[in-house]
Design an enzyme around this catalytic site. Structure first.
Site, PDB file in Angstrom:
ATOM      1  N   ASN A 184       0.826  -1.198   0.000  1.00 36.17           N
ATOM      2  CA  ASN A 184       0.000   0.000   0.000  1.00 36.17           C
ATOM      3  C   ASN A 184       0.863   1.251   0.000  1.00 36.17           C
ATOM      4  O   ASN A 184       1.638   1.491   0.939  1.00 36.17           O
ATOM      5  CB  ASN A 184      -0.895   0.028   1.243  1.00 36.17           C
ATOM      6  CG  ASN A 184      -1.679   1.337   1.344  1.00 36.17           C
ATOM      7  OD1 ASN A 184      -2.636   1.552   0.624  1.00 36.17           O
ATOM      8  ND2 ASN A 184      -1.240   2.239   2.228  1.00 36.17           N
ATOM      9  N   GLU A 185       0.812   2.013  -1.093  1.00 37.49           N
ATOM     10  CA  GLU A 185       1.312   3.387  -1.200  1.00 37.49           C
ATOM     11  C   GLU A 185       2.825   3.552  -1.030  1.00 37.49           C
ATOM     12  O   GLU A 185       3.295   4.668  -0.805  1.00 37.49           O
ATOM     13  CB  GLU A 185       0.573   4.311  -0.214  1.00 37.49           C
ATOM     14  CG  GLU A 185      -0.898   4.491  -0.547  1.00 37.49           C
ATOM     15  CD  GLU A 185      -1.614   5.493   0.358  1.00 37.49           C
ATOM     16  OE1 GLU A 185      -1.050   5.853   1.415  1.00 37.49           O
ATOM     17  OE2 GLU A 185      -2.738   5.894   0.013  1.00 37.49           O
ATOM     18  N   ILE A 186       3.593   2.490  -1.174  1.00 35.87           N
ATOM     19  CA  ILE A 186       5.038   2.661  -0.997  1.00 35.87           C
ATOM     20  C   ILE A 186       5.688   3.193  -2.267  1.00 35.87           C
ATOM     21  O   ILE A 186       6.556   4.073  -2.214  1.00 35.87           O
ATOM     22  CB  ILE A 186       5.701   1.343  -0.543  1.00 35.87           C
ATOM     23  CG1 ILE A 186       5.040   0.834   0.734  1.00 35.87           C
ATOM     24  CG2 ILE A 186       7.189   1.562  -0.294  1.00 35.87           C
ATOM     25  CD1 ILE A 186       5.603  -0.479   1.259  1.00 35.87           C
ATOM     26  N   SER A 218      -0.174  -0.179  -4.689  1.00 30.52           N
ATOM     27  CA  SER A 218      -1.433   0.541  -4.873  1.00 30.52           C
ATOM     28  C   SER A 218      -1.294   1.904  -4.189  1.00 30.52           C
ATOM     29  O   SER A 218      -1.035   1.952  -2.983  1.00 30.52           O
ATOM     30  CB  SER A 218      -2.592  -0.239  -4.259  1.00 30.52           C
ATOM     31  OG  SER A 218      -3.819   0.433  -4.432  1.00 30.52           O
ATOM     32  N   HIS A 278      -5.394   6.312  -5.848  1.00 28.49           N
ATOM     33  CA  HIS A 278      -5.839   6.751  -4.527  1.00 28.49           C
ATOM     34  C   HIS A 278      -6.043   8.257  -4.647  1.00 28.49           C
ATOM     35  O   HIS A 278      -5.086   8.996  -4.916  1.00 28.49           O
ATOM     36  CB  HIS A 278      -4.788   6.468  -3.451  1.00 28.49           C
ATOM     37  CG  HIS A 278      -4.564   5.015  -3.184  1.00 28.49           C
ATOM     38  ND1 HIS A 278      -3.833   4.574  -2.098  1.00 28.49           N
ATOM     39  CD2 HIS A 278      -4.971   3.900  -3.841  1.00 28.49           C
ATOM     40  CE1 HIS A 278      -3.797   3.237  -2.102  1.00 28.49           C
ATOM     41  NE2 HIS A 278      -4.479   2.821  -3.165  1.00 28.49           N
TER      42      HIS A 278
END
Length: 816
Positions: free
Chosen positions: A419-421, A465, A484
């Protein structure tokens, strides 16, 4: 194989004080100390501030267990244990392993250490806080500011260290049974399978890895039980270490997501035999379904959506986070209620967010049975990770263990690296350490996809993501990949901003609200019930968020008259914002193919982005979701004209009728019309262009009127009722409605019938002391229409109880 579960009853010792407590698995530090009265409820008021001190200590858990002579005759005996997180495990005084990863099971051969009669197992649990503090000194790693610094150094659920919705309470303990597994001749070490779909036929390939502990020949029996009751059998004589079994199933029973068909499951049984005697077995349920992630060039960029059994799915749902910070409080009943509530709200998808932990087996079984698709992040989020060899080794073991455990579940349709890395490396301004950046690519674009290629080749993999495909290339690109979008909320853009974008798949977007008033009452005193009080701010982990809620309220609504009205308004604001986004994304079906809002649930009582609060109470958002995720909806796009779109997610065309009206808030009919048409399957169609200025030429008239439409099927069943407004609610020219109601009942339900003397917006049905669940809530109601709401009966509750407890309010009740 023989399995012996050991240590049903443990002694749990606080080493600092030598206090001892009787516990059973699952147990943890916080749960044990709370149950024995050493600490107060960590979720009450600001207790979190002192409870965390108990998490800097070390603890010990131990038990005695009996082994009989027959069990010791097994050729090999393995101990299987999963610990959160740092521990040394001793068997009969001998150190057998050290654990440092809560996300996997450790196994070790222990036959030589066991003895007939009484044996002794001891687990020393070490503080994760002390560990990460020292590791962060050695190598500073980036992580989210709301969490305790250094958390990425340990393979432990990140949210436990705090998040912008999570409390800083990194509890630890043992949540899974400790087992001894005895094998006489051999064991089934690993099973994988693949499925290839053809017209009315599925080809299955099973890969069975066997370990032989003897000189005897082993054989394999494979059995598949069909939902129809039919049985398919296959036998392999002279089994090798690696065996492949191919078979075909004609006219298969396919597994479908919610809303598209039934969730048929097959039963797989594999037996390992020696001289025709079964010496080991492997059993799993699995579904026959074909999943593809469709990424094709088009005029908007590149598509991103899931095709299940040749049907293009618009993904509808929310992001799931763990249901508690204190994991022993999680259970099958809570998860079933939560996932069932997803089905009630017409979800077909959840996203398993990467800052939590891989869920218990029962969770995925429920998703299989309910038809909930799972976008599954691996458990990495918003952080840098150390490049050390032992850390990478742990990650490999974690991925292998969980993919092997979960790969048979048809509900899981995507593995996602994190997630979001990737986004963090590109946009968040984190330190650009070359070694750590290379480590990112090694983990998420090399190690994980290589493991999946071997163990689970049929399921799509996505590196991060949001992402446009990896390698740090424009992870926020709107024309490809997933997005996102947080300009609404974090960026304080108006929610109308959603209309300016053509995302391909929105896997996060959200808006905060406060939890339900009954939930707030569980962690506050009356003196705390002001959103800027110390206690309320302790239950708000997103910096400045309470002020942000007030800002958005000022943009759309009048100032609330009291605390209860503010709580209600925050939920209506949240629901209206997400509704606006989802409707826009669904209206753009074909361009956008997924709307997964942040977030489904809470892990403790807190102000957050959730639609269901910690105690399982539906906020307004979840009721709205039931409507905006309905299979057939109408969406109004209001510009110079009012354009009405009908969105049909059903894989068949429908003959529909739409009635539409312009009415004054007092109930005067200004305009009406009707349209009959065929709604094409899996489509979004514009069915009406209305020049509303013709009927409402002045601003005063626009402020005094609204648009309503009703969608009916060809049997005159109402499918959807929607509304649109020509100004923001704070500028409505309307009077407070008078809502009257009556209650009837049958054996199972109460029926609440409501009518109003003028338009009523966002009607809330609540009960002062009763816990009752209305099937619909926070709905709009026009004058002249009757709304009947079914309410499932609670045990022993009478109509009189309901009448004494019911409270009904609408938007106008919130203001002076």
């Amino acid at each position: 194989m023989e399995i012996l579960r050991i240590g049903k009853n443990f002694t749990f010792e606080r080493l600092k004080t030598e206090e001892k407590f009787d516990v059973c698995i699952p147990f943890s530090v916080i749960d044990t100390l709370f149950r024995y009265g050493i600490i107060e409820d960590p979720y009450y008021r600001d207790n979190q501030d002192y409870v965390i001190n108990y998490l800097t200590e070390n603890y010990r858990a131990y038990c005695c267990f009996e082994i009989n002579e027959d069990f010791l005759k097994n050729e090999k005996i393995f101990l299987s244990i999963q610990v959160d997180t740092l521990s040394d495990v001793y068997l009969n005084g001998k150190l057998i392993l050290s654990t440092k990863n809560m996300h996997r099971v450790y196994g070790v051969e222990v036959k030589s250490l066991l003895k007939k009669g009484e044996n002794f197992l001891e687990i020393l649990l070490y503080s994760p806080l002390n560990y990460i503090k020292e590791k962060q000194k050695e190598l500073p790693l980036f992580g989210v500011k709301e969490a305790i610094s250094g958390y990425p150094h340990i393979r432990k659920a990140h949210y436990m260290f705090g998040w912008d919705w999570g409390v800083q309470l990194p509890d630890y303990g043992v949540y899974h049974p400790v087992e001894l597994k005895g094998y006489s001749y051999g064991r089934i070490k690993e099973v994988s399978f693949s499925q290839k779909h053809f017209k009315n036929r599925v080809k299955l390939s099973f890969y069975v890895e066997v370990e032989n502990f003897s000189s005897s020949d082993l054989s394999i029996e494979l059995e598949i039980l069909s939902p129809s009751g039919a049985t398919f059998n296959y036998k392999v004589e002279g089994a090798k270490s690696k065996n492949k079994i191919d078979m075909e199933i004609d006219n298969p029973f396919l597994w479908w997501p919610n809303g598209y068909g039934k969730q048929y499951l097959y039963q797989l049984n594999i037996y390992l035999l020696c001289n025709e005697k079964r010496v080991d077995s492997f059993s799993k349920k699995f579904g026959l379904r074909d999943v593809k992630l469709i990424r094709e060039k088009d005029s908007y960029g590149e598509s991103f959506y899931f095709r299940i059994n040749d049907i293009d799915i618009f993904s509808k749902g929310a992001n799931y986070i763990p249901e508690d910070h204190i994991i022993p409080r999680m259970n099958r009943e809570r998860s079933f209620k939560l996932l069932s509530d997803c089905i009630k709200a017409n979800f077909n998808t959840i996203r398993m967010w990467g800052g939590g932990f891989y869920q218990f087996d029962y969770f995925y079984e429920m998703c299989d049975n309910l038809g909930i698709l799972v976008w599954h992040d691996f458990m990495f989020a918003c952080s840098q990770y150390p490049p050390h060899k032992d850390f990478i080794t742990e990650i490999k073991a974690e991925i292998i263990y969980n993919v092997n455990r979960l790969k048979f579940h048809p509900s899981i349709i995507l593995w996602c690296g994190n997630n979001e890395i990737e986004e963090a490396w590109v946009y968040w301004g984190i330190p650009q350490n070359f070694i750590l950046k290379r480590t990112y690519l090694k983990i998420f674009e090399n190690i994980i996809p290589s493991i999946l290629k071997k163990l689970d080749p049929d399921r799509p993999y996505w590196p991060s993501s949001p992402s446009s495909g990896g390698n740090f290339y424009k992870p926020r690109e709107e024309t490809k990949g997933d997005s996102h979008y947080w300009a609404v909320w974090h960026g304080q853009k108006p929610f109308e901003d959603y209309k300016l974008h053509n995302f391909r798949f929105v896997s996060e977007f959200g808006f905060q609200s406060f939890p339900c008033l009954k939930t707030i009452n569980t962690f506050t005193l009356e003196e705390d019930r002001n959103i800027f009080s110390y206690v309320m701010e302790k239950h708000q982990k997103n910096q400045s968020a309470n002020g942000k809620i007030m800002y958005y309220l000022s943009e759309y609504y009048l100032f609330p008259k009291d605390f209860r009205s503010l709580i209600y308004l925050s939920q209506i604001l949240q629901a209206e914002t997400i509704k606006f986004g989802v409707e826009h994304f669904r209206m753009k079906r074909g361009i956008c193919m997924g709307a997964i809002y942040w977030q489904l649930n809470d892990s403790w009582p807190v102000a957050s982005w959730s639609g269901i609060d910690y105690y399982g109470r539906w906020k307004a958002l979840h009721y709205y979701a039931k409507r905006f995720y309905a299979p057939i909806i109408g969406v109004c796009n209001l510009e110079e004209t009012l354009d009405l779109y009908i969105v049909n997610d059903i894989p068949e065309s429908k003959k529909l009728k739409v009635l539409f009206f312009i009415k004054s808030f007092e109930g005067e009919l200004i305009y009406s019309g009707e349209k009959i048409f065929v709604s094409e399957k899996l489509s979004s169609q514009k069915v009406l262009v209305l020049d509303y200025n013709k009927y409402l030429p002045s601003l005063m008239e626009k402020r005094s009127c609204y648009f309503e439409f009703e969608i009916y099927d060809e049997n005159d069943n109402e499918l959807y009722n929607g509304f649109a407004f020509f100004t923001r609610p704070k500028h409505f020219i309307s009077k407070k409605p008078e809502i009257s109601f009556k209650i009837s009942e049958d054996d199972s339900n109460f029926y609440l019938s409501l009518i109003t003397n003028r338009f009523a917006k966002s009607i809330e049905i609540s009960f002062k002391e009763l816990e009752l669940f209305p099937e619909d809530n926070y709905f709009d109601l026009s004058k002249g229409k009757e709304k009947v709401v079914r309410i499932k009966k609670g045990q022993g509750i009478t109509v009189g109880d309901v009448m004494r407890n019911i409270e009904i309010m609408s938007l106008k009740d919130c203001f002076f």
